[in-house]
Write a protein that holds these residues in place. Structure first.
Motif, short mmCIF file in Angstrom:
data_model
loop_
_atom_site.label_atom_id
_atom_site.label_comp_id
_atom_site.label_asym_id
_atom_site.label_seq_id
_atom_site.Cartn_x
_atom_site.Cartn_y
_atom_site.Cartn_z
N ALA A 79 50.44 17.65 130.74
CA ALA A 79 49.54 16.57 131.15
C ALA A 79 48.21 17.12 131.66
N VAL A 80 48.26 18.24 132.39
CA VAL A 80 47.04 18.82 132.95
C VAL A 80 46.26 19.59 131.90
N HIS A 81 46.98 20.32 131.04
CA HIS A 81 46.36 21.14 130.00
C HIS A 81 46.96 20.78 128.64
N PRO A 82 46.59 19.63 128.09
CA PRO A 82 47.21 19.21 126.83
C PRO A 82 46.85 20.16 125.69
N LEU A 83 47.80 20.33 124.78
CA LEU A 83 47.60 21.18 123.62
C LEU A 83 46.82 20.44 122.54
N PRO A 84 46.08 21.17 121.72
CA PRO A 84 45.50 20.54 120.52
C PRO A 84 46.63 20.08 119.60
N SER A 85 46.29 19.28 118.62
CA SER A 85 47.29 18.86 117.64
C SER A 85 47.81 20.07 116.87
N PRO A 86 49.02 19.98 116.31
CA PRO A 86 49.52 21.09 115.50
C PRO A 86 48.56 21.47 114.36
N ALA A 87 47.92 20.48 113.76
CA ALA A 87 46.97 20.78 112.68
C ALA A 87 45.80 21.61 113.19
N ALA A 88 45.29 21.26 114.38
CA ALA A 88 44.19 22.03 114.97
C ALA A 88 44.66 23.42 115.36
N GLN A 89 45.90 23.53 115.84
CA GLN A 89 46.45 24.85 116.18
C GLN A 89 46.54 25.73 114.93
N ALA A 90 46.95 25.15 113.82
CA ALA A 90 47.04 25.91 112.58
C ALA A 90 45.68 26.47 112.20
N GLU A 91 44.65 25.64 112.32
CA GLU A 91 43.31 26.11 111.98
C GLU A 91 42.84 27.21 112.93
N ARG A 92 43.22 27.10 114.17
CA ARG A 92 42.87 28.14 115.15
C ARG A 92 43.52 29.47 114.78
N LEU A 93 44.78 29.47 114.41
CA LEU A 93 45.47 30.69 114.02
C LEU A 93 44.83 31.30 112.78
N ILE A 94 44.47 30.45 111.84
CA ILE A 94 43.84 30.92 110.61
C ILE A 94 42.46 31.51 110.91
N GLU A 95 41.71 30.83 111.77
CA GLU A 95 40.38 31.31 112.17
C GLU A 95 40.47 32.70 112.80
N LEU A 96 41.52 32.93 113.59
CA LEU A 96 41.70 34.21 114.28
C LEU A 96 42.28 35.29 113.38
N GLY A 97 42.74 34.91 112.19
CA GLY A 97 43.32 35.89 111.28
C GLY A 97 44.78 36.19 111.53
N VAL A 98 45.45 35.34 112.31
CA VAL A 98 46.87 35.58 112.61
C VAL A 98 47.70 35.48 111.33
N HIS A 99 47.28 34.62 110.42
CA HIS A 99 48.03 34.50 109.16
C HIS A 99 48.04 35.81 108.38
N ARG A 109 52.09 20.26 109.80
CA ARG A 109 52.20 18.82 109.56
C ARG A 109 53.56 18.26 109.99
N LYS A 110 54.54 19.13 110.20
CA LYS A 110 55.86 18.69 110.63
C LYS A 110 55.95 18.50 112.14
N GLY A 111 54.95 18.96 112.87
CA GLY A 111 55.01 18.94 114.33
C GLY A 111 54.45 17.66 114.93
N GLY A 112 55.00 17.28 116.08
CA GLY A 112 54.52 16.11 116.81
C GLY A 112 53.54 16.50 117.90
N ASP A 113 53.14 15.52 118.69
CA ASP A 113 52.22 15.76 119.79
C ASP A 113 52.86 16.64 120.85
N GLY A 114 52.06 17.51 121.44
CA GLY A 114 52.51 18.28 122.58
C GLY A 114 53.36 19.49 122.28
N VAL A 115 53.48 19.87 121.01
CA VAL A 115 54.26 21.07 120.69
C VAL A 115 53.32 22.23 120.40
N LEU A 116 53.82 23.44 120.65
CA LEU A 116 53.07 24.65 120.39
C LEU A 116 53.54 25.26 119.08
#
Length: 216
Positions: A9-29, A44-51
């Protein structure tokens, strides 16, 4: 998956789709040998609030830590932890998959000034699972604000088993460097992957945990 937490609630996570783009941007893939398309499809299989997490077998802590960023400076692993990737899941079971989700993240502020030895059974009693180190790093990669001065965390789901079968007394943690000692002044205010003793207490370290994990 299970519930969310006060930290969500205090530090909400971005959506899973946004997290995927972040990992790709960083070269983790590229580190993990997973295509961007596969990461996006899994997200796309993930819901709100998951890492969204890459399994540590694919993306070890030594590769992820330098991707952390604070005050324009990259994160680092302490010099006396050259074996950081040997700290593997202990007393926790990760999904047998290259990508998975972690739900109900909590920084464990209420356990500040507890020792890892005290915190682990308490988490077990609450039906929660301690984070492994790479999960903690993923969390800070996706939500840097979760790492605050005097409110940092340990990841006691990772332990190092020595050759004689006993567990190393060091336990991993993620906090903010003061730029003292061997860290170097140039690293002040940067994210730091280090360790603390299993039996010691620290007023500024909680114990990061989750409600559960889910694979494909």
């Amino acid at each position: 998956m299970p519930d969310t937490s006060a930290t969500d609630a205090v530090h909400p996570l971005p959506s899973p789709a946004a997290q995927a783009e972040r990992l790709i941007e960083l070269g983790v893939h590229e580190v993990a040998g997973i295509s961007p398309e596969d990461i996006r499809a899994f997200a796309r299989k993930g819901g709100d609030g998951v890492l969204l997490v890459v399994h540590p077998d694919r993306a070890p802590a030594s590769a992820l830590a330098p991707l952390l960023l604070r005050a324009g400076k990259p994160g680092f692993v302490v010099i006396d932890m050259p074996d950081v990737d040997s700290f593997t899941p202990s007393a926790v079971e990760l999904p047998d998959a290259p990508l998975y989700f972690v739900a109900g993240l909590d920084r464990g502020d209420q356990m500040a000034n507890w020792s890892p030895e005290e915190a682990l059974p308490a988490l077990d009693g609450e039906g929660r699972t301690p984070l492994v180190l790479t999960e903690g790093i993923h969390w800070v990669l996706q939500q840097p604000a979760v790492l605050e001065r005097n409110r940092c965390f340990m990841t006691i789901g990772s332990r190092l088993r020595k050759a004689n079968g006993t567990l190393d007394a060091r336990t991993p943690a993620i906090w903010i460097s003061n730029g003292t000692g061997r860290d170097g002044r140039e690293r002040r205010d940067t994210p730091k992957v280090g360790w603390c003793w299993w039996g010691n207490r620290h007023t500024w370290l909680g114990f990061a945990s989750a409600a559960g994990r889910e694979g494909p």
